[in-house]
Design a protein around this motif. Structure first.
Motif, PDB file in Angstrom:
ATOM      1  N   PRO A  60       0.811  -1.222   0.000  1.00  0.00           N
ATOM      2  CA  PRO A  60       0.000   0.000   0.000  1.00  0.00           C
ATOM      3  C   PRO A  60       0.844   1.270   0.000  1.00  0.00           C
ATOM      4  N   ALA A  61       2.104   1.181   0.469  1.00  0.00           N
ATOM      5  CA  ALA A  61       2.957   2.363   0.588  1.00  0.00           C
ATOM      6  C   ALA A  61       4.405   1.924   0.719  1.00  0.00           C
ATOM      7  N   SER A  62       5.306   2.891   0.716  1.00  0.00           N
ATOM      8  CA  SER A  62       6.709   2.588   0.994  1.00  0.00           C
ATOM      9  C   SER A  62       6.858   2.183   2.454  1.00  0.00           C
TER      10      SER A  62
ATOM     11  N   ASP B  12      10.391   0.185 -16.169  1.00  0.00           N
ATOM     12  CA  ASP B  12       9.599   1.398 -16.012  1.00  0.00           C
ATOM     13  C   ASP B  12       8.987   1.734 -17.368  1.00  0.00           C
TER      14      ASP B  12
ATOM     15  N   MET C  50       7.057   2.309  -4.302  1.00  0.00           N
ATOM     16  CA  MET C  50       6.127   3.055  -3.457  1.00  0.00           C
ATOM     17  C   MET C  50       4.877   2.210  -3.194  1.00  0.00           C
ATOM     18  N   GLY C  51       3.684   2.844  -3.250  1.00  0.00           N
ATOM     19  CA  GLY C  51       2.451   2.081  -3.143  1.00  0.00           C
ATOM     20  C   GLY C  51       2.060   1.519  -4.491  1.00  0.00           C
TER      21      GLY C  51
ATOM     22  N   ARG D 122      -8.549  -1.399  -9.103  1.00  0.00           N
ATOM     23  CA  ARG D 122      -8.398  -1.315 -10.561  1.00  0.00           C
ATOM     24  C   ARG D 122      -8.876  -2.611 -11.186  1.00  0.00           C
TER      25      ARG D 122
ATOM     26  N   PHE E  63      -0.430   1.787  -6.459  1.00  0.00           N
ATOM     27  CA  PHE E  63      -1.011   2.676  -7.463  1.00  0.00           C
ATOM     28  C   PHE E  63      -0.328   4.038  -7.500  1.00  0.00           C
ATOM     29  N   ASP E  64       0.799   4.185  -6.823  1.00  0.00           N
ATOM     30  CA  ASP E  64       1.490   5.476  -6.773  1.00  0.00           C
ATOM     31  C   ASP E  64       2.364   5.673  -7.999  1.00  0.00           C
ATOM     32  N   GLY E  65       2.395   6.909  -8.478  1.00  0.00           N
ATOM     33  CA  GLY E  65       3.270   7.248  -9.588  1.00  0.00           C
ATOM     34  C   GLY E  65       2.616   7.059 -10.939  1.00  0.00           C
ATOM     35  N   THR E  66       3.209   7.716 -11.932  1.00  0.00           N
ATOM     36  CA  THR E  66       2.748   7.592 -13.313  1.00  0.00           C
ATOM     37  C   THR E  66       3.972   7.374 -14.206  1.00  0.00           C
TER      38      THR E  66
ATOM     39  N   SER F 103       2.649   3.495 -12.633  1.00  0.00           N
ATOM     40  CA  SER F 103       2.705   2.849 -11.328  1.00  0.00           C
ATOM     41  C   SER F 103       3.077   1.376 -11.462  1.00  0.00           C
TER      42      SER F 103
END
Length: 467
Positions: free
Chosen positions: A6-8, A57, A86-87, A130, A89-92, A94
């Motif tokens: 869910p997160a770092s 990536d 990270m989590g 998602r 769904f974090d980042g673009t 992800s």
């Protein structure tokens, strides 16, 4: 599978490396990858697998590159593990984007400390947020007891998704500092730490699962994917040139794929350690990668023969490419915070200023907060009609104060590179020295990479300033 959270700070690296170690010591061939730009987690994954760890990536390395590397790994090994970033769904893009694109089932690692029924809600949300996300199951980390583990398992809507629990044990925590995990090579007991976690993991449903029951994924080639990175059709633009590369505890942020690209370009690579007192090898160009010069500022300051050799190298018109920490070492001075976070010696928490190598005028100062983060790109060439774009990223805790005007700035994805642009990192060009906080992914443009190490003056893309 793709190990996400869910997160770092939930334990992704610990679980991914321990899972890889568990299967590797059982005689299986395991390859690991890291989602997103990262120099630190891959050290632990490489220790566990005994093989190079490449980044995946969808923007920086590209979909075709990702698929080709996964396909090449699948041809030669029994298990592929990808650690998320990270989590989920974090980042673009992800980690979830990567999982969906390549059908990688997600193993969610959740720090369950001080949690009970909410564990089930969190697991359900990660799986269903998602539509179409491939799913492997969930593993609880930092669990207090068997009773606690039972509460967590009962909280799941689908008990079959329970893949086990790791106890709350200080020995299972990988040490960290300001940029992330401490390098595995810095710890005498690094492998013992992984083995300890692997021993416990071996008793969980995940560890006991027969290999035949693990998720199966096929990485089929897609039309237009281009060249397989295992056999790149790269022009030998650096044929006959020797590149000297600093590599030690102060200069350790090196993508294995970047070395592959330099070799494919025809360059001969010669490594040296400033910290060990190595002389600068006979070479045509120098690469000073990123790393932790702030941890070794006192030792680097005392490297007078290296400083003199670099001055002579530059005076001869030979290029230097200095990334982030490599650039920091080239300024006149480096000011540390004087604490355990960024200094190898704790001098009573008193900030200290160290004389550095003086090839760039100005001073670099460590900050208590992150000063730069995110994907970046740089367009350059050796002729205006032949410009190429390097993709990469930035991540640093220091700031540079220099009278040098930036020759250009990098740009965030989707924005235009520009002189004076506030969107990216400064690129300094001082004679044959090219330096920036920008970390380049060489495979994104072998042609631009060759420009960095060429004796020819580089041309930079210049447009109107953008925000």
């Amino acid at each position: 599978m793709l190990v996400a959270a869910p997160a770092s700070g939930q334990g992704k690296t610990t679980v991914a490396a321990a899972l890889a170690r568990l299967h590797a010591r059982q005689g299986r061939r395991v390859r690991a990858f890291k989602c997103g730009p990262d120099f630190l987690d891959p050290h632990w994954l490489a220790l566990a697998t005994g093989a190079p760890v490449h980044s995946l990536d969808l923007w920086m390395t590209g979909e075709a590159d990702c698929r080709a590397r996964l396909r090449a790994a699948a041809r030669e090994c029994d298990l592929v593990i990808v650690e998320g970033v990270m989590g989920l769904f974090d980042g673009t893009p992800s980690a979830a984007d990567l999982a969906v694109r390549f059908g990688l089932p997600v193993l969610a690692v959740i720090d369950a400390h001080a949690m009970a029924g909410t564990f089930g809600a969190l697991a359900y949300g990660l799986q269903n947020f998602r539509p179409g996300l491939p799913w492997a199951g969930v593993l609880a980390n930092r669990v207090a007891s068997e009773r606690h583990a039972g509460m967590l398992k009962d909280a799941l809507r689908e008990p079959a998704q329970w893949l086990g629990a790791l106890p709350r044990d200080a020995g299972f925590t990988l040490p960290e500092r300001h940029l992330g995990l401490v390098l595995a090579t810095e710890l005498d007991d690094a492998m013992a730490r992984l083995d300890a976690v692997a021993d416990v993991l071996a008793t969980t449903p995940l560890g006991l699962m027969p290999v035949a029951q693990l998720p199966q994924v096929s990485f089929e080639p897609v039309a237009g994917d281009g060249i397989d990175p295992a056999d790149p059709a790269v022009p030998p633009l650096l044929a006959g040139r020797t590149i000297a590369i600093a590599r030690d505890a102060a200069f350790s942020f090196i993508y294995p794929a970047n070395l592959d690209v330099l070799t494919a370009l025809g360059a001969r690579l010669s490594f040296f350690s400033p910290l060990a007192g190595d002389a600068l090898p006979a070479c045509d160009a120098v690469w000073l990668p990123g790393g932790y010069p702030e941890l070794h500022a006192e030792a680097l300051s005392a490297c007078t023969p290296m400083r003199d050799a670099l001055v002579a190298h530059v005076a001869a018109g030979k290029p230097v490419w200095a990334e982030c920490g490599g650039m920091m070492a080239l300024f006149d001075e480096l000011a540390t915070q004087g604490n355990a976070q960024d200094s190898a010696q704790d001098h009573g928490h008193v900030p200290r200023t160290h004389r550095m190598w003086g090839l760039l005028p100005g001073k670099v100062s460590m900050q208590k907060r992150l000063a730069g983060l995110g994907p970046q790109q740089l367009t350059l060439g050796t002729h205006r009609s032949h410009m190429h774009t390097l993709r990469g990223h930035t991540f640093h805790y220091s700031l540079a104060d220099t009278p040098l005007p930036p020759a250009a700035h990098t740009a965030r994805p989707g924005l235009t590179q520009a002189v004076g642009a506030r969107s990216g990192e400064a690129l300094y060009v001082h004679g044959p020295v090219r330096a920036s906080y920008f970390h380049a992914w060489f495979a994104s443009s072998p042609q631009a990479t060759a420009c960095l190490f060429s004796a020819m003056p580089i041309e930079l893309e210049r447009h109107a300033t953008v925000d």
